[in-house]
Design a protein around this motif. Structure first.
Motif, short mmCIF file in Angstrom:
data_model
loop_
_atom_site.label_atom_id
_atom_site.label_comp_id
_atom_site.label_asym_id
_atom_site.label_seq_id
_atom_site.Cartn_x
_atom_site.Cartn_y
_atom_site.Cartn_z
N ASP A 43 0.56 -0.97 -5.22
CA ASP A 43 1.09 -0.40 -3.99
C ASP A 43 0.02 -0.27 -2.92
OD1 ASP A 43 3.72 -0.08 -4.89
OD2 ASP A 43 3.23 1.82 -5.87
N ARG A 83 8.42 -3.40 -0.83
CA ARG A 83 8.73 -2.56 -1.98
C ARG A 83 10.24 -2.51 -2.09
NH1 ARG A 83 7.69 2.43 -2.37
NH2 ARG A 83 7.40 2.28 -4.61
N GLN A 131 3.70 -3.95 -1.53
CA GLN A 131 2.96 -4.20 -2.77
C GLN A 131 2.13 -5.47 -2.62
OE1 GLN A 131 5.45 -4.86 -6.24
NE2 GLN A 131 7.21 -5.24 -4.93
#
Length: 162
Positions: A43, A83, A131
């Motif tokens: 992340d 994400r 990400q």
């Protein structure tokens, strides 16, 4: 930093990382690592100087990550993906689909988010916004030549009945 799920991966590549500030380092806590032992992406967090920023419907926002990276193995590049929860739940996606971080780019990673929802969204400092996945790449050796014939030929979108 070591990648804790190295046994899960077929290729482990050392990647240098620099935090652009002490504030950025603090956002990532005790280091960069995937969220679970079998996660592929790491992340990337919003590293704003202020607490949050707003993103109107249809608007794009450049989000600094606080990170600079450099893979140490040739033939590997970084890729920024949306994400899934942020995209599906809030309509916030990486604006260009996928962000490519070339191996020779050493500046701060910037994530351009697009608000595809009908509501204004807030991005808070430290929030996970994308990400980062490192992948091997294949470089073409271009050769001008006629293309070989195929069963599909020049049939375009929808041509195969799908």
């Amino acid at each position: 930093m070591t990648f804790q799920n190295a046994a899960f991966c077929s290729l482990v590549v050392p990647v240098r990382v620099e935090f652009v500030s002490d504030g950025a380092r603090a956002l990532y806590g005790d280091g960069l690592r995937p969220a679970t032992s079998r996660s592929v992406g790491t992340d990337v967090r919003a590293c704003f100087p202020e607490d949050c920023r707003e993103l109107a419907p249809g608007e794009r926002l450049t989000v600094p990550s606080g990170l600079r990276v450099q893979p140490e193995q040739p033939g590997v590049a970084g890729f920024l993906y949306s994400r899934s929860g942020l995209g599906a739940r809030d309509g916030l996606v990486v604006a260009q689909g996928v962000g490519v971080i070339d191996p020779d780019y050493t500046g701060e990673i910037l994530v351009v988010l697009l608000n595809t929802s009908a509501e204004t969204r807030r991005i808070r400092r430290g929030e996970r916004v994308a990400q980062l996945v490192f992948q091997p790449v294949v470089m073409p050796e271009w050769r001008e030549a006629p293309l070989a014939s195929t069963e599909r030929g020049e049939g375009g979108f929808g041509h195969t009945g799908a």
